[in-house]
Design a protein around this motif. Sequence first.
Motif, PDB file in Angstrom:
ATOM      1  N   LYS A 136      48.749  42.900  35.365  1.00 40.62           N
ATOM      2  CA  LYS A 136      47.859  44.086  35.727  1.00 40.62           C
ATOM      3  C   LYS A 136      47.494  43.828  37.209  1.00 40.62           C
ATOM      4  O   LYS A 136      47.296  45.220  37.930  1.00 40.62           O
ATOM      5  N   THR A 137      47.523  42.921  37.976  1.00 41.54           N
ATOM      6  CA  THR A 137      46.870  43.009  39.229  1.00 41.54           C
ATOM      7  C   THR A 137      47.953  42.436  40.409  1.00 41.54           C
ATOM      8  O   THR A 137      48.648  41.396  40.087  1.00 41.54           O
ATOM      9  N   ILE A 138      48.172  43.267  41.478  1.00 47.77           N
ATOM     10  CA  ILE A 138      48.954  42.643  42.643  1.00 47.77           C
ATOM     11  C   ILE A 138      48.087  42.224  43.622  1.00 47.77           C
ATOM     12  O   ILE A 138      47.259  42.860  44.095  1.00 47.77           O
ATOM     13  N   LYS A 139      48.658  41.029  44.411  1.00 45.86           N
ATOM     14  CA  LYS A 139      47.961  40.558  45.627  1.00 45.86           C
ATOM     15  C   LYS A 139      48.895  40.312  46.814  1.00 45.86           C
ATOM     16  O   LYS A 139      50.044  39.963  46.518  1.00 45.86           O
ATOM     17  N   LEU A 140      48.704  40.390  47.860  1.00 46.04           N
ATOM     18  CA  LEU A 140      49.192  40.098  49.018  1.00 46.04           C
ATOM     19  C   LEU A 140      48.821  38.936  49.718  1.00 46.04           C
ATOM     20  O   LEU A 140      47.500  38.864  50.323  1.00 46.04           O
ATOM     21  N   TRP A 141      49.439  37.939  49.917  1.00 43.24           N
ATOM     22  CA  TRP A 141      49.294  36.865  50.523  1.00 43.24           C
ATOM     23  C   TRP A 141      49.680  36.450  51.973  1.00 43.24           C
ATOM     24  O   TRP A 141      50.912  36.806  52.262  1.00 43.24           O
ATOM     25  N   LYS A 142      48.960  35.828  52.862  1.00 41.94           N
ATOM     26  CA  LYS A 142      49.347  35.638  53.942  1.00 41.94           C
ATOM     27  C   LYS A 142      49.687  33.981  54.141  1.00 41.94           C
ATOM     28  O   LYS A 142      48.631  33.194  53.946  1.00 41.94           O
ATOM     29  N   ILE A 143      50.994  33.492  54.817  1.00 42.52           N
ATOM     30  CA  ILE A 143      51.088  32.299  54.897  1.00 42.52           C
ATOM     31  C   ILE A 143      51.336  31.895  56.351  1.00 42.52           C
ATOM     32  O   ILE A 143      52.072  32.463  56.955  1.00 42.52           O
ATOM     33  N   LYS A 144      50.559  31.277  56.902  1.00 41.39           N
ATOM     34  CA  LYS A 144      50.659  30.831  58.309  1.00 41.39           C
ATOM     35  C   LYS A 144      50.384  29.191  58.816  1.00 41.39           C
ATOM     36  O   LYS A 144      49.768  28.561  58.274  1.00 41.39           O
ATOM     37  N   THR A 216      47.077  29.484  53.450  1.00 41.19           N
ATOM     38  CA  THR A 216      47.485  30.498  52.498  1.00 41.19           C
ATOM     39  C   THR A 216      46.060  31.334  52.557  1.00 41.19           C
ATOM     40  O   THR A 216      44.952  30.624  52.175  1.00 41.19           O
ATOM     41  N   ARG A 217      46.211  32.543  52.757  1.00 43.77           N
ATOM     42  CA  ARG A 217      45.007  33.377  52.260  1.00 43.77           C
ATOM     43  C   ARG A 217      45.362  34.636  51.701  1.00 43.77           C
ATOM     44  O   ARG A 217      46.329  35.424  52.027  1.00 43.77           O
ATOM     45  N   CYS A 218      44.502  35.002  50.668  1.00 40.72           N
ATOM     46  CA  CYS A 218      44.724  36.333  50.233  1.00 40.72           C
ATOM     47  C   CYS A 218      44.271  37.550  50.954  1.00 40.72           C
ATOM     48  O   CYS A 218      42.946  37.554  51.300  1.00 40.72           O
ATOM     49  N   GLN A 219      45.186  38.354  51.349  1.00 42.77           N
ATOM     50  CA  GLN A 219      44.647  39.418  52.403  1.00 42.77           C
ATOM     51  C   GLN A 219      44.301  40.837  51.544  1.00 42.77           C
ATOM     52  O   GLN A 219      43.462  41.429  51.953  1.00 42.77           O
ATOM     53  N   LYS A 220      44.870  41.029  50.324  1.00 40.26           N
ATOM     54  CA  LYS A 220      44.587  42.225  49.712  1.00 40.26           C
ATOM     55  C   LYS A 220      44.673  42.021  48.312  1.00 40.26           C
ATOM     56  O   LYS A 220      45.623  41.063  47.838  1.00 40.26           O
ATOM     57  N   VAL A 221      44.009  42.780  47.417  1.00 39.65           N
ATOM     58  CA  VAL A 221      44.176  42.865  45.761  1.00 39.65           C
ATOM     59  C   VAL A 221      44.318  44.088  45.473  1.00 39.65           C
ATOM     60  O   VAL A 221      43.386  45.059  45.690  1.00 39.65           O
ATOM     61  N   TYR A 222      45.401  44.375  44.798  1.00 35.51           N
ATOM     62  CA  TYR A 222      45.501  45.743  44.470  1.00 35.51           C
ATOM     63  C   TYR A 222      45.460  45.757  42.724  1.00 35.51           C
ATOM     64  O   TYR A 222      46.562  45.302  42.163  1.00 35.51           O
ATOM     65  N   GLY A 223      44.389  46.229  42.318  1.00 33.08           N
ATOM     66  CA  GLY A 223      44.232  46.135  40.792  1.00 33.08           C
ATOM     67  C   GLY A 223      43.821  47.437  40.166  1.00 33.08           C
ATOM     68  O   GLY A 223      43.589  48.737  40.904  1.00 33.08           O
TER      69      GLY A 223
END
Length: 417
Positions: A136-144, A216-223
């Motif tokens: 159900k939910t899409i997430k955008l992750w940033k890895i730096k 790692t950090r979650c940038q956006k949540v598309y739900g």
Amino acid sequence: MVSNREDASTPLEWKFSQVFGERSPDEEVQDVDIISAIEFDKTGDYLAVGDRGGRVIIFETDTGKDTPSQQFSISKMEQTDLTQTRHIQYQYKTEFQSHEPEFDYLKSLEIEEKINRVRWCATPNGSLFILSTNDKTIKLWKIKDRKVKKIKEMDSSPYVSSENTLLAEMSFMSGRNTQSVPNGYQLDWTENMAKNMSPSQEVHTKIANTGDSAHTRCQKVYGHAHDFNINSISNNSDGETFISADDLRINLWNLEISDQCFNIVDMKPSNMDDLTEVITSAQFHPIHCNLLAYSSSRGFIRVVDMRQSALCDNSARILRHAESHGSKSFLTEIVASIADIKFAKDGRHLLSRDYMNLKLWDMHMDSTPVATFKIHEHLRPNLCELYNDDSIFDKFECCVSGCGLHFATGSYRRGHN
């Protein structure tokens, strides 16, 4: 696995290369550890793996640890034949918990944490971005990557007042979340350091080495945009948008906007009793940002142009194999369902996989594929048995090599019992 070849006409030679997460023969495999999604980035330097426990694990090649002048992406090394002189090895980089189990109280439905798809995004500033989704939910992750200085040892001096020590400790505790030194590196304070600290000691540290630590950090949540389970996500070549697809709808998202999307394909009938097919896979064109393709359970592949209309399902060009002159049955309609589609790098050819065959399509030919590879033809006499044990509903994915000359897909191990 690795392959050695001198030219396209030479048969591929497959060799075992590497294994991750090897277990002892008597160790029981937990359900949460089973892999459910896997994806290489475009360079081949990074590998993302999702599992049923909602985790995403990132691996990188050892070439990523070289200096910039020594770095070669795998795709570049393949072009220069460096892979024959240097064996590529992947190593663990980081992992994170992408999704947790949820419960939809409105529908009284449990939502699993299992990762359905992972997709790499463009990397404009050197950081890694990846999309991951469950049902159900899409997430955008940033890895730096961050530089971390490791502490080797500490020297203490008794010639310091307790008042100064107290002020120093207070300053350290209040500044732990800020950069510790002017060059932007962070100090990694170990447990051994904490044990050696006392109220009447002045601390002198020595740096042992400097290493990389992935943050790692979650940038956006598309739900809250899909009523049915998400089966596909695909990045656009414009680097700004992506699509997500479930059984009946395809939504268009902007990576920077998480609370709004556009529905571009809607196959849901006004009366669900009239439902004849569902969406099984969807993918953007690798070159033209206005084109996308999606497959259905009836064996159709629809290619749509988003410039023609806001709702694209009525203006699609259909790729359909017009070979079916023989008798049709309930079982033959089931095996005709397309499980996966993939565009080749050139954007002209498209690969599709149904239960029985792997097909290569030319975008300029609507009525027939240019090549058909029979994978499970030997199982055709056993379709009734496959239906009784639900094996006929198994899904097999497909992929195209970076050079566009080789394809891969799945099958059963040692036949089907």
